[in-house]
Design a protein around this motif. Sequence first.
Motif, PDB file in Angstrom:
ATOM      1  N   VAL A 101      -2.482  -3.652  11.549  1.00 52.70           N
ATOM      2  CA  VAL A 101      -3.136  -4.399  10.466  1.00 52.70           C
ATOM      3  C   VAL A 101      -4.531  -3.860  10.187  1.00 52.70           C
ATOM      4  O   VAL A 101      -4.926  -3.692   9.024  1.00 52.70           O
ATOM      5  CB  VAL A 101      -3.196  -5.905  10.816  1.00 52.70           C
ATOM      6  CG1 VAL A 101      -4.046  -6.671   9.800  1.00 52.70           C
ATOM      7  CG2 VAL A 101      -1.795  -6.490  10.876  1.00 52.70           C
ATOM      8  N   TYR A 102      -5.290  -3.551  11.246  1.00 49.75           N
ATOM      9  CA  TYR A 102      -6.705  -3.234  11.085  1.00 49.75           C
ATOM     10  C   TYR A 102      -7.001  -1.750  10.911  1.00 49.75           C
ATOM     11  O   TYR A 102      -8.059  -1.393  10.384  1.00 49.75           O
ATOM     12  CB  TYR A 102      -7.508  -3.756  12.279  1.00 49.75           C
ATOM     13  CG  TYR A 102      -7.479  -5.261  12.431  1.00 49.75           C
ATOM     14  CD1 TYR A 102      -7.896  -6.089  11.398  1.00 49.75           C
ATOM     15  CD2 TYR A 102      -7.032  -5.857  13.609  1.00 49.75           C
ATOM     16  CE1 TYR A 102      -7.868  -7.465  11.530  1.00 49.75           C
ATOM     17  CE2 TYR A 102      -7.011  -7.229  13.750  1.00 49.75           C
ATOM     18  CZ  TYR A 102      -7.432  -8.032  12.713  1.00 49.75           C
ATOM     19  OH  TYR A 102      -7.400  -9.392  12.842  1.00 49.75           O
ATOM     20  N   LEU A 103      -6.116  -0.865  11.367  1.00 50.83           N
ATOM     21  CA  LEU A 103      -6.401   0.574  11.358  1.00 50.83           C
ATOM     22  C   LEU A 103      -5.556   1.286  10.308  1.00 50.83           C
ATOM     23  O   LEU A 103      -4.380   0.964  10.119  1.00 50.83           O
ATOM     24  CB  LEU A 103      -6.126   1.186  12.742  1.00 50.83           C
ATOM     25  CG  LEU A 103      -6.872   0.549  13.916  1.00 50.83           C
ATOM     26  CD1 LEU A 103      -6.492   1.241  15.207  1.00 50.83           C
ATOM     27  CD2 LEU A 103      -8.374   0.587  13.690  1.00 50.83           C
ATOM     28  N   THR A 104      -6.167   2.268   9.657  1.00 51.05           N
ATOM     29  CA  THR A 104      -5.472   2.993   8.592  1.00 51.05           C
ATOM     30  C   THR A 104      -5.456   4.506   8.788  1.00 51.05           C
ATOM     31  O   THR A 104      -4.568   5.174   8.265  1.00 51.05           O
ATOM     32  CB  THR A 104      -6.124   2.683   7.229  1.00 51.05           C
ATOM     33  OG1 THR A 104      -7.519   3.045   7.273  1.00 51.05           O
ATOM     34  CG2 THR A 104      -5.993   1.216   6.873  1.00 51.05           C
ATOM     35  N   SER A 105      -6.401   5.075   9.506  1.00 49.97           N
ATOM     36  CA  SER A 105      -6.462   6.524   9.667  1.00 49.97           C
ATOM     37  C   SER A 105      -5.918   6.917  11.032  1.00 49.97           C
ATOM     38  O   SER A 105      -6.165   6.223  12.030  1.00 49.97           O
ATOM     39  CB  SER A 105      -7.906   7.020   9.529  1.00 49.97           C
ATOM     40  OG  SER A 105      -8.740   6.426  10.498  1.00 49.97           O
ATOM     41  N   PRO A 106      -5.159   8.040  11.122  1.00 52.61           N
ATOM     42  CA  PRO A 106      -4.562   8.460  12.399  1.00 52.61           C
ATOM     43  C   PRO A 106      -5.582   8.682  13.506  1.00 52.61           C
ATOM     44  O   PRO A 106      -5.276   8.459  14.679  1.00 52.61           O
ATOM     45  CB  PRO A 106      -3.841   9.759  12.030  1.00 52.61           C
ATOM     46  CG  PRO A 106      -3.571   9.651  10.564  1.00 52.61           C
ATOM     47  CD  PRO A 106      -4.740   8.892  10.001  1.00 52.61           C
ATOM     48  N   GLU A 107      -6.794   9.111  13.164  1.00 49.41           N
ATOM     49  CA  GLU A 107      -7.806   9.363  14.192  1.00 49.41           C
ATOM     50  C   GLU A 107      -8.240   8.080  14.898  1.00 49.41           C
ATOM     51  O   GLU A 107      -8.767   8.131  16.008  1.00 49.41           O
ATOM     52  CB  GLU A 107      -9.032  10.046  13.583  1.00 49.41           C
ATOM     53  CG  GLU A 107      -8.785  11.455  13.086  1.00 49.41           C
ATOM     54  CD  GLU A 107      -8.056  11.477  11.754  1.00 49.41           C
ATOM     55  OE1 GLU A 107      -7.972  10.396  11.117  1.00 49.41           O
ATOM     56  OE2 GLU A 107      -7.566  12.554  11.354  1.00 49.41           O
ATOM     57  N   MET A 108      -8.024   6.929  14.254  1.00 56.30           N
ATOM     58  CA  MET A 108      -8.421   5.655  14.844  1.00 56.30           C
ATOM     59  C   MET A 108      -7.268   4.943  15.542  1.00 56.30           C
ATOM     60  O   MET A 108      -7.466   3.919  16.186  1.00 56.30           O
ATOM     61  CB  MET A 108      -8.988   4.733  13.754  1.00 56.30           C
ATOM     62  CG  MET A 108     -10.174   5.296  13.000  1.00 56.30           C
ATOM     63  SD  MET A 108     -11.609   5.591  14.056  1.00 56.30           S
ATOM     64  CE  MET A 108     -12.061   3.917  14.463  1.00 56.30           C
ATOM     65  N   PHE A 109      -6.048   5.458  15.428  1.00 54.40           N
ATOM     66  CA  PHE A 109      -4.865   4.800  15.990  1.00 54.40           C
ATOM     67  C   PHE A 109      -4.970   4.684  17.505  1.00 54.40           C
ATOM     68  O   PHE A 109      -5.633   5.478  18.174  1.00 54.40           O
ATOM     69  CB  PHE A 109      -3.596   5.566  15.644  1.00 54.40           C
ATOM     70  CG  PHE A 109      -3.153   5.424  14.214  1.00 54.40           C
ATOM     71  CD1 PHE A 109      -3.797   4.560  13.353  1.00 54.40           C
ATOM     72  CD2 PHE A 109      -2.090   6.170  13.731  1.00 54.40           C
ATOM     73  CE1 PHE A 109      -3.396   4.434  12.034  1.00 54.40           C
ATOM     74  CE2 PHE A 109      -1.675   6.047  12.421  1.00 54.40           C
ATOM     75  CZ  PHE A 109      -2.333   5.181  11.570  1.00 54.40           C
ATOM     76  N   THR A 110      -4.264   3.688  18.035  1.00 53.75           N
ATOM     77  CA  THR A 110      -4.048   3.584  19.473  1.00 53.75           C
ATOM     78  C   THR A 110      -2.632   4.058  19.789  1.00 53.75           C
ATOM     79  O   THR A 110      -1.835   4.323  18.887  1.00 53.75           O
ATOM     80  CB  THR A 110      -4.245   2.140  19.954  1.00 53.75           C
ATOM     81  OG1 THR A 110      -3.381   1.270  19.203  1.00 53.75           O
ATOM     82  CG2 THR A 110      -5.689   1.696  19.760  1.00 53.75           C
ATOM     83  N   LEU A 111      -2.292   4.146  21.060  1.00 57.52           N
ATOM     84  CA  LEU A 111      -1.029   4.773  21.461  1.00 57.52           C
ATOM     85  C   LEU A 111       0.225   4.057  20.950  1.00 57.52           C
ATOM     86  O   LEU A 111       1.151   4.724  20.477  1.00 57.52           O
ATOM     87  CB  LEU A 111      -0.979   4.894  22.991  1.00 57.52           C
ATOM     88  CG  LEU A 111      -1.933   5.923  23.589  1.00 57.52           C
ATOM     89  CD1 LEU A 111      -1.856   5.906  25.111  1.00 57.52           C
ATOM     90  CD2 LEU A 111      -1.613   7.317  23.064  1.00 57.52           C
ATOM     91  N   PRO A 112       0.341   2.723  21.042  1.00 56.09           N
ATOM     92  CA  PRO A 112       1.558   2.097  20.513  1.00 56.09           C
ATOM     93  C   PRO A 112       1.792   2.407  19.034  1.00 56.09           C
ATOM     94  O   PRO A 112       2.942   2.594  18.606  1.00 56.09           O
ATOM     95  CB  PRO A 112       1.297   0.596  20.730  1.00 56.09           C
ATOM     96  CG  PRO A 112       0.361   0.540  21.873  1.00 56.09           C
ATOM     97  CD  PRO A 112      -0.541   1.730  21.700  1.00 56.09           C
ATOM     98  N   GLN A 113       0.730   2.463  18.269  1.00 57.64           N
ATOM     99  CA  GLN A 113       0.843   2.807  16.855  1.00 57.64           C
ATOM    100  C   GLN A 113       1.189   4.279  16.681  1.00 57.64           C
ATOM    101  O   GLN A 113       1.986   4.651  15.809  1.00 57.64           O
ATOM    102  CB  GLN A 113      -0.470   2.480  16.153  1.00 57.64           C
ATOM    103  CG  GLN A 113      -0.395   2.422  14.635  1.00 57.64           C
ATOM    104  CD  GLN A 113      -1.725   2.023  14.045  1.00 57.64           C
ATOM    105  OE1 GLN A 113      -2.719   1.916  14.755  1.00 57.64           O
ATOM    106  NE2 GLN A 113      -1.755   1.781  12.748  1.00 57.64           N
TER     107      GLN A 113
END
Length: 277
Positions: free
Chosen positions: A216-228
């Motif tokens: 919901v909160y993250l949109t750019s791959p550089e900010m993703f966490t592992l489950p995403q």
Amino acid sequence: MRTDRVRRALLVLALAVLSLPFVVPTVWMVAASVKPLAEIFQAPPSLWTDSPTLAAYSEAFTFQPFARQYVNSVYIATLVTLITLTVSSLAGYAFARIRFPGANALFLVVLTGMLVPSEVTIVPLFQLFKTAGLINTHWPLILVTALAAPCVLGTFIMRQFFITLPVELEEAARLDGLGRPAIWWRICLPLARPALSAVAILTFLASWNLYLEPTVYLTSPEMFTLPQALTRFTDAYGGQMWNTQLAAATLTVLPMLIVFVLAQRQFVEGLSHSGLK
């Protein structure tokens, strides 16, 4: 004596059988991560391969910024765990040792925080963080997780543990001139290491596995966490890159396995002292 040995053997056998649904998928995940893609779904299936390769592991880091995403998950989970340990230990100590009107009623209100699903509050929280300009940052993941259900559970565990500590320890500390902050820091926390270990593992696991909030909160791959990030290993046609995804999943579960193996004794002891065994 012989009866005890038979009972112990039966118990070990029963536990081994019960562990199969958990162990077999993990072993298959690790084994499939070193297989060529064509061998993963071959018929008849085989657990091992004659030509193991680590290409899927290197591809996991080149296909997307997996190293950055790994660091994101590690530092978010670590920060959430530290905040939760601080807040829950303070709140647990207050509920266990400080007598004030309405303490039990307030504690019940706090416990209801575990009954509210995160899906119920996700929309108003999104609007709140959007207004604050915090979308596509890690602040929502840190604040929401550190002050939500894991913190409530941590407060309960810490309160139950602090209740078991002898009151004489606190009285002796007061005679030595210590105030409540010093008693909490110098007396209670060192004795509460088992409970702190339990809270740390549960909180780290909750933050590590978080999926809805990052989506919901993250949109750019550089900010993703592992489950995403694990859901993004797809080829140009939208097909799953199974060996690469399984290699990334294997790397994802390693930190939690290491943490639990190192702290499992204190984890079990902490839950037993808090009345959850």
